[in-house]
Scaffold this active site. Structure first.
Site, short mmCIF file in Angstrom:
data_model
loop_
_atom_site.label_atom_id
_atom_site.label_comp_id
_atom_site.label_asym_id
_atom_site.label_seq_id
_atom_site.Cartn_x
_atom_site.Cartn_y
_atom_site.Cartn_z
N GLY A 150 -11.59 2.19 5.08
CA GLY A 150 -10.72 1.40 4.23
C GLY A 150 -9.87 2.24 3.29
O GLY A 150 -10.04 3.47 3.18
N HIS A 151 -8.98 1.58 2.57
CA HIS A 151 -8.05 2.31 1.70
C HIS A 151 -8.78 2.98 0.53
O HIS A 151 -9.74 2.47 0.01
CB HIS A 151 -6.92 1.42 1.18
CG HIS A 151 -7.32 0.14 0.53
ND1 HIS A 151 -6.40 -0.70 -0.02
CD2 HIS A 151 -8.52 -0.47 0.38
CE1 HIS A 151 -7.01 -1.76 -0.50
NE2 HIS A 151 -8.28 -1.66 -0.27
N ASN A 152 -8.26 4.14 0.20
CA ASN A 152 -8.75 4.92 -0.96
C ASN A 152 -10.16 5.46 -0.79
O ASN A 152 -10.80 5.85 -1.77
CB ASN A 152 -8.66 4.08 -2.25
CG ASN A 152 -7.22 3.83 -2.64
OD1 ASN A 152 -6.57 2.95 -2.09
ND2 ASN A 152 -6.70 4.64 -3.54
N GLN A 192 0.87 -1.17 0.00
CA GLN A 192 0.00 0.00 0.00
C GLN A 192 0.91 1.22 0.00
O GLN A 192 1.28 1.75 1.05
CB GLN A 192 -0.92 -0.05 1.22
CG GLN A 192 -1.71 -1.36 1.33
CD GLN A 192 -2.87 -1.48 0.34
OE1 GLN A 192 -3.72 -0.61 0.29
NE2 GLN A 192 -2.89 -2.55 -0.46
#
Lengths: 315, 315, 315
Positions: free
Chosen positions: B228-230, B187
């Site tokens: 969460g990511h993004n 990531q």
């Protein structure tokens, strides 16, 4: 701080030099505190307030009792938010006494203990724990690593607080401005934790906006539980993992909340109630000793019956 | 790193010496980045990519635009995962400048601040906080105890991050091999947090796989929230305790998510939407200013009506 | 400790000098361990126990095999709780060897590593991490900041543990007294974490009451996940954010649990099962490779059909 100074701060004219010691609700205010009325639902409380002064709209100001001063403004809740900052204690105290540590208490490395804090005897404070200013901890209590106890909170005797848990973080409170900003309501209360209490890992218990979030003797709290500001968890209650209690929830004695269950705020749950796992409570439960389940909530037996009916839809 | 070196690493023949600076999506890649196509759903994006090169199956390789180089392989997503490690920064930087700390900023004991990090003025960084390498923090921000900010993240002015919260942990991403192993997708993005933001205790905000997880100005996040990511949380949005947002969720401005509500990933929620507590959002919400509830999700009024119908099944 | 000493501690007469090394379940006890029977459901296990002695009511004592000694008492589970304290290790070891740290391992500042702990080579232990006594960590593992690993736990090679996660906190176990007190059952087991495992931020994995909570090779765990005591997460399983597993849940290989899903305790989930987000599993799932959803749980296709039927109620 005088009432005049407070009024000046929010641009209201008031010549009263009376010393104000803090903010509080309509009913809990004493004669040295300032309170507010935003929601007409609480007009009856306004009539009974003992507060020195009340932030109130012009419309509602007639109901302010003669013993209180009306501070008339358009947005009382927003004004309260602005004023709350005036009463916020320092994030870190620079002055004050060194902490007192009782006999037989072990304090590991990398622990911070704040000014004026008092820790009893035979405790264990493990590495990475943070104990803020003006905290009191009783005897024979274990604080596991990386726990954070914010300033002004208290923990009793024979407690176990597992790693990563946070006690006394700010409640989730803010007022909206008309142009879409959120003004923080400083959470100037604290958390008081009684005796013989075990709290699991990575749980969070928010401090009260006024007064205290209260955890009574004998309570058991599991991991990753959220307890909002101004909750009261009465003695013997059990909160299983990932429970979430919104602000101002009162659990009466020996309530059991199953895993991932939750409550809306400003409600009470009667003694010896059992809330099944993953249930959501949105209204006060008055009758003690009952079992409930589901979201919306039903008596447990009814919920089971209902699930049968629902599954019949597939036939 | 050259395209040839990357190709060699995954056993593909490619003689191009072009320097590749990182990985990105089809649409976000610039002409120095490498991208991939696994899912045919994104074929139209492939036609519009500006990437230097694309990991792609033979079948889909005809659609690679002439400005990009096709790196043909059987499992593009798995190859991306393997390559992602090549672009991962060091877990800890050994070299670099000492952190810069602005005037009036208090740094308590037991704080770690990494290389090349810059902290503004009048901040408070409390004991046990970890500020990774290359982090920037603005002015007048409070980082409470035992907060972790991973490397490369940024936090603006006037923010409050409560104890135990983690900013910038790795998003949950991996590719499967045919024999049942999971290959980590490093990531390599970050988290950017704007101004005037308060985040509660023990929440987690994952860093982006590419680019940034974004928290815009004025957002309020409660305790034990997972982002969460993004994800992109637009200005003025409010996330109550124990909310969970899957990766690549976009909340448009002034969305309110009630306690324990959640979203599936890769969807958008329109401005001024309210999601009731414990609801689950699985599809994009296009129309602004509506209230929703339940799982599956209904308009709030419909959900209330539906609950009435369901409870009638008991009669 | 001899059986006589243990019996004395709870006020039972027993003259046996046999050395007892610990507590365990009926079926897992060896001939040097003490066990108990509270619930008649386990009478068949009692007949097969190899334990040195059994805490048991008079009524059930006839079924104690001749190789075991019956310690007859009214409340066997409560007595077990009281005795569990006798076998609890020290919260902190004062004596013991300094930790062994392998070559190439980086230990940042503000890290505590306990007595007799062994960390392999090429690991990274980041600031604020707590590694308790008698912990073993393999090679090439990263422990992010403010992680807590309680005493006696083990972590394998090539693992990544993200910030704020707690491994080895006490399971949620206690026995009730007739006057409403809770007596802690000391959690004298541990957590064993295999190789190639990634665990997200602020998750919690409780130690076993007896034996081990087990995380097998290749497992992926997201943020804010709760794993109760004595769970077994078999190889290749995936737990998405905010999942909650009650105690003694066994996930067989390659189970996927969607976000916010949960299990009641003491059940098993067959290999390659997928549990949709927000589902609740209350019974063992025997058949492998199926998809399930909802609470109560249905096969995923049935659940989708059911939601259609339910929404028809609005017509």
């Amino acid at each position: 701080m005088t009432l005049q100074e407070i009024a000046d701060f929010i641009g209201i004219d008031c010549q009263e030099k009376k010393e104000i010691t803090g903010l509080n609700t309509l009913l809990d205010s004493n004669e040295n505190q300032l309170t507010f009325l935003e929601n007409k639902k609480y007009l009856s409380d306004l009539k009974n307030t003992k507060a020195a002064a009340v932030l109130v709209t012009e419309e509602n100001s007639k109901e302010v009792p003669s013993s209180s001063i009306a501070l008339i403004c358009d947005e009382p809740y927003l004004m309260l938010a602005k004023i709350s900052k005036l009463f916020a204690p320092n994030v870190i105290e620079m002055d004050g006494e060194k902490p007192l540590i009782g006999g037989g208490t072990k304090v590991m490395p990398n622990v911070y203990i704040g000014k004026n804090s008092v820790i009893g005897s035979d405790c264990t404070i493990m590495a990475g724990a943070f104990i803020g200013d003006n905290v009191t901890i009783g005897n024979n209590t274990i604080i596991y690593p990386n726990v954070t106890v914010y300033r002004d909170c208290s923990i009793g005797n024979d407690c176990i607080i597992h790693a990563g848990t946070v006690i006394g973080s700010d409640g989730f409170g803010f007022a909206n401005t008309k142009d879409g900003k959120y003004i923080k309501i400083y959470q100037n209360g604290n958390v008081t934790i009684g005796n013989d209490i075990e709290i699991g890992a990575n749980s969070t218990i928010d401090r009260a906006v006024f007064n205290s979030t209260i955890i009574e003797d004998g309570v058991r709290i599991d991991n990753l539980v959220h307890i909002g500001h101004n909750c009261k968890i009465s003695r013997g209650s059990i909160l299983v993992a990932q429970v979430g209690l919104s602000g101002s929830t009162t659990l009466h004695p020996y309530v059991v909340m199953g895993g991932q269950s939750a409550t809306a705020g400003h409600l009470e749950i009667a003694p010896f109630t059992t809330i099944a796992a993953r249930s959501g409570v949105t209204k006060t439960i008055h009758e003690p000793k009952k079992q409930w389940a589901g979201f919306p909530l039903f008596e447990h037996k009814q919920w089971l019956k209902l699930q049968g009916k629902i599954s019949n839809l597939l036939k």
